[in-house]
Write a protein that holds these residues in place. Structure first.
Motif, short mmCIF file in Angstrom:
data_model
loop_
_atom_site.label_atom_id
_atom_site.label_comp_id
_atom_site.label_asym_id
_atom_site.label_seq_id
_atom_site.Cartn_x
_atom_site.Cartn_y
_atom_site.Cartn_z
N PRO A 52 -37.03 -46.80 64.32
CA PRO A 52 -37.93 -46.10 63.41
C PRO A 52 -37.55 -44.62 63.39
O PRO A 52 -37.55 -43.96 64.44
N ALA A 53 -37.19 -44.09 62.25
CA ALA A 53 -36.71 -42.71 62.17
C ALA A 53 -37.82 -41.70 62.45
O ALA A 53 -37.53 -40.52 62.70
N VAL A 54 -39.08 -42.13 62.41
CA VAL A 54 -40.19 -41.19 62.53
C VAL A 54 -40.17 -40.45 63.87
O VAL A 54 -40.47 -39.26 63.91
N HIS A 55 -39.79 -41.13 64.97
CA HIS A 55 -39.83 -40.46 66.27
C HIS A 55 -38.75 -39.39 66.40
O HIS A 55 -39.01 -38.31 66.93
N LEU A 56 -37.57 -39.69 65.91
CA LEU A 56 -36.50 -38.70 65.94
C LEU A 56 -36.84 -37.50 65.07
O LEU A 56 -36.66 -36.34 65.48
N ALA A 57 -37.37 -37.76 63.89
CA ALA A 57 -37.75 -36.67 62.99
C ALA A 57 -38.86 -35.82 63.59
O ALA A 57 -38.84 -34.58 63.52
N GLU A 58 -39.84 -36.48 64.20
CA GLU A 58 -40.95 -35.74 64.81
C GLU A 58 -40.48 -34.89 65.98
O GLU A 58 -40.91 -33.74 66.16
N ARG A 75 -30.74 -29.65 73.50
CA ARG A 75 -31.72 -30.71 73.28
C ARG A 75 -30.99 -32.03 73.08
O ARG A 75 -30.06 -32.11 72.28
N SER A 76 -31.43 -33.06 73.79
CA SER A 76 -30.83 -34.38 73.64
C SER A 76 -31.73 -35.25 72.78
O SER A 76 -32.95 -35.32 73.03
N ILE A 77 -31.17 -35.90 71.79
CA ILE A 77 -31.99 -36.76 70.93
C ILE A 77 -32.44 -38.00 71.69
O ILE A 77 -33.33 -38.72 71.22
N TRP A 78 -31.82 -38.27 72.85
CA TRP A 78 -32.25 -39.40 73.67
C TRP A 78 -33.75 -39.28 73.98
O TRP A 78 -34.47 -40.28 74.01
N ALA A 79 -34.21 -38.05 74.19
CA ALA A 79 -35.61 -37.84 74.53
C ALA A 79 -36.55 -38.15 73.37
O ALA A 79 -37.76 -38.30 73.57
N TYR A 80 -36.01 -38.23 72.17
CA TYR A 80 -36.84 -38.49 71.00
C TYR A 80 -36.91 -39.98 70.64
O TYR A 80 -37.46 -40.35 69.61
N GLY A 81 -36.36 -40.83 71.48
CA GLY A 81 -36.31 -42.26 71.16
C GLY A 81 -37.65 -42.95 71.24
O GLY A 81 -37.91 -43.92 70.53
N THR A 82 -38.54 -42.49 72.14
CA THR A 82 -39.86 -43.08 72.33
C THR A 82 -39.77 -44.60 72.47
O THR A 82 -40.43 -45.36 71.75
N GLY A 83 -38.94 -45.02 73.38
CA GLY A 83 -38.80 -46.45 73.64
C GLY A 83 -37.71 -47.14 72.87
O GLY A 83 -37.37 -48.29 73.16
N PHE A 84 -37.15 -46.48 71.89
CA PHE A 84 -36.04 -47.03 71.11
C PHE A 84 -34.75 -46.34 71.55
O PHE A 84 -34.75 -45.16 71.89
N PHE A 134 -32.83 -34.48 56.93
CA PHE A 134 -33.22 -35.73 57.58
C PHE A 134 -34.73 -35.80 57.73
O PHE A 134 -35.36 -36.82 57.40
N ILE A 135 -35.34 -34.74 58.24
CA ILE A 135 -36.79 -34.74 58.42
C ILE A 135 -37.48 -34.91 57.06
O ILE A 135 -38.45 -35.69 56.93
N GLY A 136 -36.98 -34.22 56.04
CA GLY A 136 -37.57 -34.33 54.72
C GLY A 136 -37.50 -35.74 54.16
O GLY A 136 -38.46 -36.24 53.54
N ASP A 137 -36.38 -36.43 54.42
CA ASP A 137 -36.25 -37.81 53.96
C ASP A 137 -37.27 -38.72 54.64
O ASP A 137 -37.85 -39.61 54.01
N VAL A 138 -37.49 -38.50 55.93
CA VAL A 138 -38.46 -39.31 56.66
C VAL A 138 -39.88 -39.04 56.15
O VAL A 138 -40.66 -39.97 55.94
N VAL A 139 -40.19 -37.76 55.95
CA VAL A 139 -41.51 -37.39 55.45
C VAL A 139 -41.75 -38.02 54.07
O VAL A 139 -42.82 -38.56 53.79
N ASP A 140 -40.75 -37.97 53.21
CA ASP A 140 -40.88 -38.56 51.87
C ASP A 140 -41.04 -40.08 51.96
O ASP A 140 -41.80 -40.68 51.19
N ARG A 141 -40.31 -40.70 52.88
CA ARG A 141 -40.43 -42.15 53.04
C ARG A 141 -41.84 -42.53 53.47
O ARG A 141 -42.43 -43.49 52.95
N LEU A 142 -42.40 -41.79 54.41
CA LEU A 142 -43.77 -42.07 54.84
C LEU A 142 -44.76 -41.90 53.71
O LEU A 142 -45.66 -42.73 53.52
N SER A 143 -44.59 -40.83 52.93
CA SER A 143 -45.48 -40.60 51.79
C SER A 143 -45.37 -41.72 50.77
O SER A 143 -46.37 -42.19 50.21
N GLY A 144 -44.14 -42.16 50.54
CA GLY A 144 -43.93 -43.26 49.59
C GLY A 144 -44.54 -44.56 50.04
O GLY A 144 -44.83 -45.45 49.22
N GLU A 145 -44.75 -44.71 51.37
CA GLU A 145 -45.38 -45.91 51.93
C GLU A 145 -46.87 -45.73 52.14
O GLU A 145 -47.52 -46.53 52.80
N GLY A 146 -47.43 -44.65 51.55
CA GLY A 146 -48.87 -44.44 51.61
C GLY A 146 -49.37 -43.74 52.86
O GLY A 146 -50.59 -43.70 53.09
#
Length: 425
Positions: A52-58, A75-84, A134-146
């Motif tokens: 899920p791209a949301v955790h990396l973007a957040e 900063r390591s993106i490994w820390a942004y995996g939140t279990g993934f 990348f963050i903008g794409d994730v934000v737009d995807r979430l908005s598009g999914e309501g």
């Protein structure tokens, strides 16, 4: 560095944000795909990870200001995996240059192995473009999914608004330099940033704040007070009266950054130019701080008493004044190198104002000062000639009164120095 995302619909994740942002993710670093990996269960290799791209973007949005304001920290993106599972990919910024690097990594659960990628260096502007995209794409995807009020959407809205206001952006980046969240900090930390901003501005402010991060609050105020006091002193004993003229005599073309080089390129060129300007050849050996200062018009240069937490303070006006902290213990080369670093800061960044010399390494001005000092004190061509004559590193270091590591780096960086100085008489 590029983020390539292919959204996946219909996966049964419990979280709405995760369901909406499930994707095949690839992160391209240079010519390599950092997400390329081997899967132990299927015994196959894959070119993307399903996450899920949301955790990396957040994670990136939350750390935005410390990513671009912090120094000497990655900063390591490994820390942004939140279990993934994400690749072991790290990045950091020195102020103008953004470096991305990765390591080979193996996991047991799930059993995957990521390949190592080469380090890529890009401009800060390019990094901001790709990360914000990348963050903008994730934000737009979430908005598009309501989904409209997720943490990443709310955080990115605040960051985006701050980025549009120069004063807010400067404050937020200063907070990031201290390792603080600008949107959740106490009044005492905010007041300290404003006080420091009254003494230093721009990159000097960021590098000062990043340099005092480990200090306790009371320690930070002591360091700031000593820097402010030094910056306001313009007495003859700390003045280098010929440095301003020598700097102005240097061709401005030497300051321009060439394609593919960092701040070190212009620093090497300027070091050679300043040596010529003050009339010393490649073989000239600066044997003391007084010798260096004397060549710039002050044979009675003195140390600054009371300077705390930094190695030097450079103040610019009609003339340049340099304050150096006298180390309690240390060899002569330490003193020479710090003065040369301060001179390098004044030469490489001649705009008026004050700046500090400190122990940061992943910081633009500090890196420039070190490169300048190395070539100013131990010119690479003179070092090369002595190596050919049979001198060892210790003997060369003794002659030029520098740390043997400086000589070793000059030898290792010879091609880089020569490339930076190519075409310069």
């Amino acid at each position: 560095m590029k983020f390539l995302v292919e959204w996946i619909d219909g996966l049964p994740n419990a979280s709405a944000e995760e369901r909406a942002s499930m994707c095949d993710l690839r992160i391209v670093v240079g010519d390599s795909n950092a997400c390329s990996h081997w899967d132990d269960a299927s015994h196959e290799s894959y070119e993307s990870v399903v996450v899920p791209a949301v955790h990396l973007a957040e994670g990136i949005a939350t750390d935005w200001w410390s990513i671009f304001g912090g120094r000497d920290c990655k900063r390591s993106i490994w820390a942004y995996g939140t279990g993934f599972v994400l690749p072991c990919l790290s990045f950091g910024c020195d102020g103008s240059v953004f470096e991305v690097s990765g390591e080979q990594m193996s996991c047991e659960n799930p059993g995957v192995r990521f390949w190592r990628v080469e380090t890529e260096t890009i401009s800060r502007e390019e990094a901001e473009f790709h990360l914000s995209g990348f963050i903008g794409d994730v934000v737009d995807r979430l908005s598009g999914e309501g989904i409209e009020r997720s943490e990443v959407q709310l955080r990115w809205k605040r960051v985006s608004e701050s980025r549009q206001d120069p004063e807010q952006a400067s404050f937020c980046e200063a907070a990031g330099a201290l390792g603080l969240d600008p949107y959740a900090m106490d009044n005492a930390d905010a007041d300290f940033i404003f006080q420091a901003g009254g003494v230093l501005t721009g990159t000097p402010l960021t590098e000062f704040l990043a340099g005092v991060t480990p200090a306790r609050p009371e320690g930070r105020h002591k360091v700031l007070a000593s820097v402010e006091e030094a910056a306001g002193k313009v007495e003859p004993r700390w003045r280098l009266p010929e440095l301003r003229a020598a700097t102005e005599a240097v061709d401005s073309v030497l300051r321009e950054r060439r394609a593919g080089e960092g701040v070190w390129g212009s620093a090497y060129r300027l070091a050679r130019a300043i040596r010529r300007s003050i009339g010393v050849g490649e073989g000239y050996e600066f044997d003391s701080v007084c010798n260096i200062a004397g060549k710039l018009g002050n044979s009675s240069f003195e140390w600054s008493k009371g300077l705390s937490g930094v190695d030097g303070v450079v103040s610019r006006g009609t003339e340049v004044h340099i304050h150096l902290r006298k180390p309690k213990y240390g060899p002569p080369w330490f003193e020479n190198f710090n003065l040369a670093r301060a001179i390098g800061d004044a030469v490489c960044f001649p705009e008026e104002g004050a700046s500090v010399v400190n122990r940061l390494h992943g910081a633009e001005r500090q890196a420039a000062g070190r490169a300048f000092a190395a070539e100013f004190l131990a010119p690479v061509e003179a070092v090369r000639a002595m190596v050919q004559e049979g001198y060892d590193i210790g003997e060369i270091a003794g002659r030029f009164v520098v740390d043997p590591r400086v000589v070793q780096l000059q030898i290792e960086n010879r091609n880089r120095v020569e490339q930076a100085c190519f075409g310069i008489m």
